[in-house]
Every structure is written in structure tokens, then in C-alpha cells.
Design an enzyme around this catalytic site. Structure first.
Site, PDB file in Angstrom:
ATOM      1  N   LYS A  46       0.824  -1.216   0.000  1.00 51.57           N
ATOM      2  CA  LYS A  46       0.000   0.000   0.000  1.00 51.57           C
ATOM      3  C   LYS A  46       0.858   1.267   0.000  1.00 51.57           C
ATOM      4  O   LYS A  46       0.353   2.376  -0.093  1.00 51.57           O
ATOM      5  CB  LYS A  46      -0.897   0.038   1.251  1.00 51.57           C
ATOM      6  CG  LYS A  46      -2.069  -0.901   1.244  1.00 51.57           C
ATOM      7  CD  LYS A  46      -3.137  -0.469   2.273  1.00 51.57           C
ATOM      8  CE  LYS A  46      -2.853  -0.932   3.677  1.00 51.57           C
ATOM      9  NZ  LYS A  46      -3.918  -0.568   4.640  1.00 51.57           N
ATOM     10  N   LYS A  48       2.519   2.304   2.567  1.00 52.42           N
ATOM     11  CA  LYS A  48       2.271   2.986   3.846  1.00 52.42           C
ATOM     12  C   LYS A  48       3.346   2.590   4.845  1.00 52.42           C
ATOM     13  O   LYS A  48       3.571   1.408   5.095  1.00 52.42           O
ATOM     14  CB  LYS A  48       0.886   2.548   4.357  1.00 52.42           C
ATOM     15  CG  LYS A  48       0.281   3.508   5.318  1.00 52.42           C
ATOM     16  CD  LYS A  48      -1.217   3.330   5.452  1.00 52.42           C
ATOM     17  CE  LYS A  48      -1.744   4.456   6.325  1.00 52.42           C
ATOM     18  NZ  LYS A  48      -3.180   4.607   6.347  1.00 52.42           N
TER      19      LYS A  48
END
Ligand code: C2G
Length: 154
Positions: A46, A48
Site C-alpha cells: 500500500k 504505507k
């Protein structure tokens, strides 16, 4: 209480009141709340960066009174499988995901709840970074000035 099963997903890094508010409101939609917590490997996919490792984030979410079950979120495609496996009635996310999971409407109800304003893990991380940037020298200088001021006023 309506015996519905609710499913949601998230990273839940640096758990804060926005996360808590969402889980509380989700629990209000039914009887059983299942939370998919993103693994560290999935967060890399992702893009992240997290501070708290998966097993600790999962333990924290699991300890929240509104949460009945925590499962690992390992890839984007698992949602349909999970909805069928856990006989989910309502799939729910915060409003920052508005519309992104409408394709799941063929399997269950899909709802988006308003995010809690003014708090996010990203903001917390930015604040911490700013604080750590203040180097010791600055603090010492400030301390000396305060001491001199204190001395002048005594
Ligand atoms: N949230 C909220 N209010 C905030 C911050 C977050 O209601 N102030 C909600 C988000 O909308 C999300 C949940 O809390 O529904 C978890 O947020 P994140 O940890 O940021 O989740 P995210 O990384 O967006 O992961 O497959 C979906 C992803 O796993 C979602």
C-alpha cells in the site's frame, strides 16, 4: 440488537481517537464486529510506512471492547472471500474510502462513516518528526535565556 456481522479493514497505526470513534460506531450497526488489520507486508504494498508492527497493532485493536475478532489483511482481493467466509452483512469504512468499495454491494451492504476530523496517524507522525527536529542545542540556548531572565527578575 440486530444480529448483524460487520467487517472493516485498516492499518490502525498509532491508535488514536479517530480509530476508536469509528470502531464504536461500527459496533452500533450490529452484533459482531470483525476488523482486518493490515500486515506490515501489505502496508508495503500500500506504500504505507507504519511505526507500530503488525502483531502489536492487531493486539491493540483486539483489546478494544467494540471488536469481536481481528483477522490479518494481507492483500486487496481478500475482501470478497472474507465477506463470504464470515457471512458478513455490512462492509464498512471511513469516509476517506467513499465509493472505493461499492463493488462489494453485490455481496453485502456497504456503508461509509464520516471520519473524525483533526486526527490521523500521519499527522501524529509529522508532529513527532517536527519535535525531534528541535535539536538539543536549541533547547540549551532557550534554557540559558530563561535562566538569565529568571536571574534578572529576582
Ligand atoms: N479513520 C477515521 N477517522 C480518522 C482516521 C481514520 O474514521 N481521523 C478511519 C479510516 O477511515 C479507516 C480506519 O479509521 O476506516 C482505519 O484507518 P487507517 O488505519 O488509516 O486505514 P487505511 O490505512 O486507510 O487502511 O483495505 C483497506 C485498508 O486497509 C484501509
Amino acid at each position: 440488537m440486530i444480529s448483524k456481522t460487520i467487517l472493516t479493514y485498516g492499518t490502525y497505526d498509532m491508535f488514536h481517537v479517530g480509530h476508536l470513534e469509528l470502531l464504536k460506531r461500527l459496533k452500533g450497526l450490529g452484533l459482531k464486529l470483525i476488523v482486518g488489520v493490515s500486515t506490515d507486508e501489505f502496508n508495503e504494498i500500500k506504500g504505507k510506512k507504519t511505526i507500530i508492527p503488525y502483531n502489536q497493532r492487531a493486539s491493540i485493536v483486539d483489546a478494544i471492547q467494540y471488536v469481536d475478532m481481528v483477522i490479518p489483511e494481507e492483500h486487496w482481493e481478500q475482501k470478497v472471500e472474507d465477506i463470504k467466509k464470515y457471512k458478513v452483512d455490512i462492509f464498512a469504512m471511513g469516509s476517506d474510502w467513499e465509493g472505493k468499495f461499492d463493488f462489494l454491494k453485490q455481496y453485502c451492504e456497504v456503508v461509509y462513516l464520516k471520519r473524525t476530523d483533526g486526527i490521523s496517524s500521519t499527522e501524529l507522525k509529522d508532529k513527532l518528526q517536527k519535535i525531534s527536529k528541535i535539536n538539543l542545542n536549541d533547547l540549551n540556548q532557550a534554557f540559558e535565556i530563561l535562566q538569565r531572565l529568571k536571574h534578572d527578575f529576582e
